[in-house]
Design a protein around this motif. Structure first.
Motif, PDB file in Angstrom:
ATOM      1  N   ASN A 111       0.819  -1.208   0.000  1.00 51.25           N
ATOM      2  CA  ASN A 111       0.000   0.000   0.000  1.00 51.25           C
ATOM      3  C   ASN A 111       0.855   1.260   0.000  1.00 51.25           C
ATOM      4  OD1 ASN A 111      -2.580  -1.071  -0.205  1.00 51.25           O
ATOM      5  ND2 ASN A 111      -2.775  -1.356   1.997  1.00 51.25           N
ATOM      6  N   ALA A 112       1.997   1.221   0.686  1.00 52.95           N
ATOM      7  CA  ALA A 112       2.911   2.371   0.662  1.00 52.95           C
ATOM      8  C   ALA A 112       3.454   2.578  -0.752  1.00 52.95           C
ATOM      9  CB  ALA A 112       4.052   2.160   1.660  1.00 52.95           C
ATOM     10  N   SER A 117       3.555   5.688  -5.684  1.00 53.81           N
ATOM     11  CA  SER A 117       3.406   5.706  -7.142  1.00 53.81           C
ATOM     12  C   SER A 117       2.304   6.678  -7.563  1.00 53.81           C
ATOM     13  CB  SER A 117       3.095   4.290  -7.636  1.00 53.81           C
ATOM     14  OG  SER A 117       2.876   4.290  -9.023  1.00 53.81           O
ATOM     15  N   GLY A 118       1.171   6.617  -6.876  1.00 55.83           N
ATOM     16  CA  GLY A 118       0.061   7.519  -7.187  1.00 55.83           C
ATOM     17  C   GLY A 118       0.416   8.975  -6.948  1.00 55.83           C
ATOM     18  N   LEU A 119       1.169   9.238  -5.885  1.00 53.48           N
ATOM     19  CA  LEU A 119       1.593  10.618  -5.630  1.00 53.48           C
ATOM     20  C   LEU A 119       2.538  11.092  -6.726  1.00 53.48           C
ATOM     21  CD1 LEU A 119       2.163  10.453  -1.759  1.00 53.48           C
ATOM     22  CD2 LEU A 119       0.310  11.650  -2.960  1.00 53.48           C
ATOM     23  N   ARG A 120       3.459  10.222  -7.143  1.00 49.79           N
ATOM     24  CA  ARG A 120       4.380  10.590  -8.228  1.00 49.79           C
ATOM     25  C   ARG A 120       3.610  10.904  -9.510  1.00 49.79           C
ATOM     26  NH1 ARG A 120       7.100   5.961  -6.863  1.00 49.79           N
ATOM     27  NH2 ARG A 120       8.533   6.345  -5.189  1.00 49.79           N
ATOM     28  N   GLU A 121       2.585  10.105  -9.802  1.00 54.54           N
ATOM     29  CA  GLU A 121       1.770  10.347 -10.997  1.00 54.54           C
ATOM     30  C   GLU A 121       1.077  11.707 -10.936  1.00 54.54           C
ATOM     31  OE1 GLU A 121      -0.975   7.082 -11.243  1.00 54.54           O
ATOM     32  OE2 GLU A 121       0.617   5.622 -11.649  1.00 54.54           O
ATOM     33  N   ARG A 122       0.877  12.208  -9.730  1.00 53.37           N
ATOM     34  CA  ARG A 122       0.232  13.513  -9.546  1.00 53.37           C
ATOM     35  C   ARG A 122       1.251  14.636  -9.391  1.00 53.37           C
ATOM     36  NH1 ARG A 122      -2.752   9.512  -8.527  1.00 53.37           N
ATOM     37  NH2 ARG A 122      -5.015   9.561  -8.577  1.00 53.37           N
ATOM     38  N   GLY A 123       2.544  14.329  -9.655  1.00 55.91           N
ATOM     39  CA  GLY A 123       3.575  15.351  -9.651  1.00 55.91           C
ATOM     40  C   GLY A 123       4.301  15.567  -8.336  1.00 55.91           C
ATOM     41  N   TRP A 124       4.051  14.738  -7.354  1.00 53.40           N
ATOM     42  CA  TRP A 124       4.724  14.875  -6.066  1.00 53.40           C
ATOM     43  C   TRP A 124       6.143  14.308  -6.154  1.00 53.40           C
ATOM     44  CZ3 TRP A 124       2.153  15.333  -0.889  1.00 53.40           C
ATOM     45  CH2 TRP A 124       0.838  15.799  -0.993  1.00 53.40           C
ATOM     46  N   ALA A 125       7.061  14.891  -5.406  1.00 51.18           N
ATOM     47  CA  ALA A 125       8.424  14.368  -5.280  1.00 51.18           C
ATOM     48  C   ALA A 125       8.417  13.421  -4.077  1.00 51.18           C
ATOM     49  CB  ALA A 125       9.419  15.498  -5.067  1.00 51.18           C
ATOM     50  N   VAL A 126       8.447  12.125  -4.366  1.00 52.83           N
ATOM     51  CA  VAL A 126       8.286  11.120  -3.318  1.00 52.83           C
ATOM     52  C   VAL A 126       9.490  10.177  -3.293  1.00 52.83           C
ATOM     53  CG1 VAL A 126       6.817   9.245  -2.468  1.00 52.83           C
ATOM     54  CG2 VAL A 126       5.778  11.211  -3.584  1.00 52.83           C
ATOM     55  N   ASP A 127      10.047   9.976  -2.091  1.00 57.32           N
ATOM     56  CA  ASP A 127      11.120   8.998  -1.923  1.00 57.32           C
ATOM     57  C   ASP A 127      10.533   7.598  -2.119  1.00 57.32           C
ATOM     58  OD1 ASP A 127      12.763  11.110  -1.210  1.00 57.32           O
ATOM     59  OD2 ASP A 127      12.554  10.766   0.944  1.00 57.32           O
ATOM     60  N   GLU A 128      11.355   6.679  -2.567  1.00 57.55           N
ATOM     61  CA  GLU A 128      10.935   5.282  -2.705  1.00 57.55           C
ATOM     62  C   GLU A 128      10.797   4.698  -1.301  1.00 57.55           C
ATOM     63  OE1 GLU A 128       9.570   2.041  -4.637  1.00 57.55           O
ATOM     64  OE2 GLU A 128      10.090   3.959  -5.550  1.00 57.55           O
ATOM     65  N   PRO A 129       9.590   4.259  -0.924  1.00 56.45           N
ATOM     66  CA  PRO A 129       9.433   3.729   0.431  1.00 56.45           C
ATOM     67  C   PRO A 129      10.125   2.379   0.594  1.00 56.45           C
ATOM     68  CG  PRO A 129       7.353   3.580  -0.769  1.00 56.45           C
ATOM     69  CD  PRO A 129       8.333   4.281  -1.666  1.00 56.45           C
ATOM     70  N   ALA A 130      10.832   2.221   1.706  1.00 60.15           N
ATOM     71  CA  ALA A 130      11.484   0.952   2.017  1.00 60.15           C
ATOM     72  C   ALA A 130      10.550   0.046   2.806  1.00 60.15           C
ATOM     73  CB  ALA A 130      12.759   1.193   2.810  1.00 60.15           C
ATOM     74  N   THR A 131       9.620   0.656   3.542  1.00 59.76           N
ATOM     75  CA  THR A 131       8.662  -0.127   4.332  1.00 59.76           C
ATOM     76  C   THR A 131       7.275   0.478   4.133  1.00 59.76           C
ATOM     77  OG1 THR A 131       9.072   1.170   6.347  1.00 59.76           O
ATOM     78  CG2 THR A 131      10.404  -0.813   6.043  1.00 59.76           C
ATOM     79  N   ASN A 132       6.625   0.836   5.229  1.00 56.85           N
ATOM     80  CA  ASN A 132       5.265   1.366   5.164  1.00 56.85           C
ATOM     81  C   ASN A 132       5.223   2.873   5.381  1.00 56.85           C
ATOM     82  OD1 ASN A 132       6.027   0.986   7.915  1.00 56.85           O
ATOM     83  ND2 ASN A 132       3.893   1.094   8.523  1.00 56.85           N
ATOM     84  N   ILE A 133       6.345   3.544   5.253  1.00 54.87           N
ATOM     85  CA  ILE A 133       6.409   4.990   5.441  1.00 54.87           C
ATOM     86  C   ILE A 133       6.715   5.648   4.102  1.00 54.87           C
ATOM     87  CG2 ILE A 133       7.644   6.881   6.561  1.00 54.87           C
ATOM     88  CD1 ILE A 133       8.136   4.974   8.918  1.00 54.87           C
ATOM     89  N   ALA A 159      11.088  15.916   9.420  1.00 50.94           N
ATOM     90  CA  ALA A 159      12.351  16.273   8.764  1.00 50.94           C
ATOM     91  C   ALA A 159      12.127  17.074   7.483  1.00 50.94           C
ATOM     92  CB  ALA A 159      13.174  15.023   8.483  1.00 50.94           C
ATOM     93  N   GLY A 160      11.183  18.005   7.523  1.00 54.97           N
ATOM     94  CA  GLY A 160      10.942  18.869   6.374  1.00 54.97           C
ATOM     95  C   GLY A 160      10.210  18.214   5.221  1.00 54.97           C
ATOM     96  N   LYS A 161       9.574  17.064   5.493  1.00 56.36           N
ATOM     97  CA  LYS A 161       8.799  16.371   4.459  1.00 56.36           C
ATOM     98  C   LYS A 161       7.424  16.010   5.008  1.00 56.36           C
ATOM     99  CE  LYS A 161      12.703  14.520   1.911  1.00 56.36           C
ATOM    100  NZ  LYS A 161      13.230  13.377   1.203  1.00 56.36           N
ATOM    101  N   VAL A 162       6.540  15.634   4.097  1.00 56.42           N
ATOM    102  CA  VAL A 162       5.226  15.144   4.488  1.00 56.42           C
ATOM    103  C   VAL A 162       5.339  13.635   4.651  1.00 56.42           C
ATOM    104  CG1 VAL A 162       2.803  14.919   3.806  1.00 56.42           C
ATOM    105  CG2 VAL A 162       4.085  17.007   3.236  1.00 56.42           C
ATOM    106  N   ARG A 163       4.872  13.120   5.793  1.00 54.10           N
ATOM    107  CA  ARG A 163       5.013  11.688   6.112  1.00 54.10           C
ATOM    108  C   ARG A 163       3.635  11.033   6.165  1.00 54.10           C
ATOM    109  NH1 ARG A 163       5.711   8.701  11.545  1.00 54.10           N
ATOM    110  NH2 ARG A 163       7.108   6.995  11.078  1.00 54.10           N
ATOM    111  N   PHE A 164       3.487  10.007   5.351  1.00 56.12           N
ATOM    112  CA  PHE A 164       2.301   9.154   5.353  1.00 56.12           C
ATOM    113  C   PHE A 164       2.723   7.784   5.883  1.00 56.12           C
ATOM    114  CE2 PHE A 164       1.967  12.030   1.726  1.00 56.12           C
ATOM    115  CZ  PHE A 164       0.657  12.489   1.765  1.00 56.12           C
ATOM    116  N   VAL A 165       1.862   7.127   6.637  1.00 59.31           N
ATOM    117  CA  VAL A 165       2.168   5.786   7.149  1.00 59.31           C
ATOM    118  C   VAL A 165       0.982   4.869   6.858  1.00 59.31           C
ATOM    119  CG1 VAL A 165       2.737   4.395   9.169  1.00 59.31           C
ATOM    120  CG2 VAL A 165       3.613   6.726   8.989  1.00 59.31           C
ATOM    121  N   THR A 166       1.257   3.764   6.186  1.00 56.63           N
ATOM    122  CA  THR A 166       0.222   2.755   5.970  1.00 56.63           C
ATOM    123  C   THR A 166       0.323   1.732   7.093  1.00 56.63           C
ATOM    124  OG1 THR A 166       1.670   1.449   4.548  1.00 56.63           O
ATOM    125  CG2 THR A 166       0.249   3.078   3.460  1.00 56.63           C
TER     126      THR A 166
END
Length: 184
Positions: A111-112, A117-133, A159-166
């Motif tokens: 789900n992470a 992937s969905g955020l990237r498709e919408r133009g967000w700069a997203v780090d590749e999640p290693a786990t559920n963060i 740390a200056g980013k937006v954090r989502f957790v599944t």
């Protein structure tokens, strides 16, 4: 950290006569992400404390794993400091359910990935999640979190980013709903 790095740290500590404690709050997620057993990630530690609520979904609870002698000492210190839980059986039952559901952690990681992937498709700069963060860089993370809250999407700044957790309570349908709200 991968198992090879952990082994190097254990060897370095041992060569200096140090005891090793591992705070395994996210041990279950790390093991699932690396596709190894928790034992492989804790080998060499004198004590390991794991959390049953992070990832596994228990309402509360931690476990301390150690030799019988260290457990006896930990119990003595806990009692000396007034620690203990009365009627802890109900909470222990939730912990057992959590431990038996470790296999579903890969769902959280999937789900992470879906969210990232969905955020990237919408133009967000997203780090590749290693786990559920999932961590996303935005110009103003605090303002972004406020905008997300306005459409009932939970996130925080870290740390200056937006954090989502599944986690256990976030389904694939929930991820799709979040992405739908962001598209609108």
């Amino acid at each position: 950290m991968n198992p090879t790095e952990w082994t190097k740290l254990v060897d370095a500590a041992r060569s200096r006569g140090l005891k090793i404690h591992l705070d395994g709050a996210r041990l279950w997620n790390a093991a699932a992400a690396l596709d190894v057993s928790p034992t492989e990630l804790t080998s060499g530690a004198d004590t390991v404390q794991v959390c049953l609520s992070k990832g596994l979904g228990a309402p509360v609870g931690s476990i301390l794993a150690a030799s019988p002698e260290l457990i006896t000492e930990a119990r003595r210190i806990r009692k000396m400091l007034g620690g203990g839980v009365r009627q802890g059986g109900v909470l222990a039952a939730a912990g057992i359910v959590a431990l038996r559901s470790q296999a579903r952690l890969s769902d959280d990681h999937d789900n992470a990935q879906r969210l990232a992937s969905g955020l990237r498709e919408r133009g967000w700069a997203v780090d590749e999640p290693a786990t559920n963060i999932v961590l996303a860089a935005t110009a103003d993370p605090s303002a972004t979190v406020a905008q997300l809250a306005a459409v009932d999407v939970g996130a925080v700044t870290v740390a200056g980013k937006v954090r989502f957790v599944t986690h256990r309570d976030v389904s694939t349908a929930d991820i799709d709903e979040v992405l739908s709200r962001l598209a609108a």
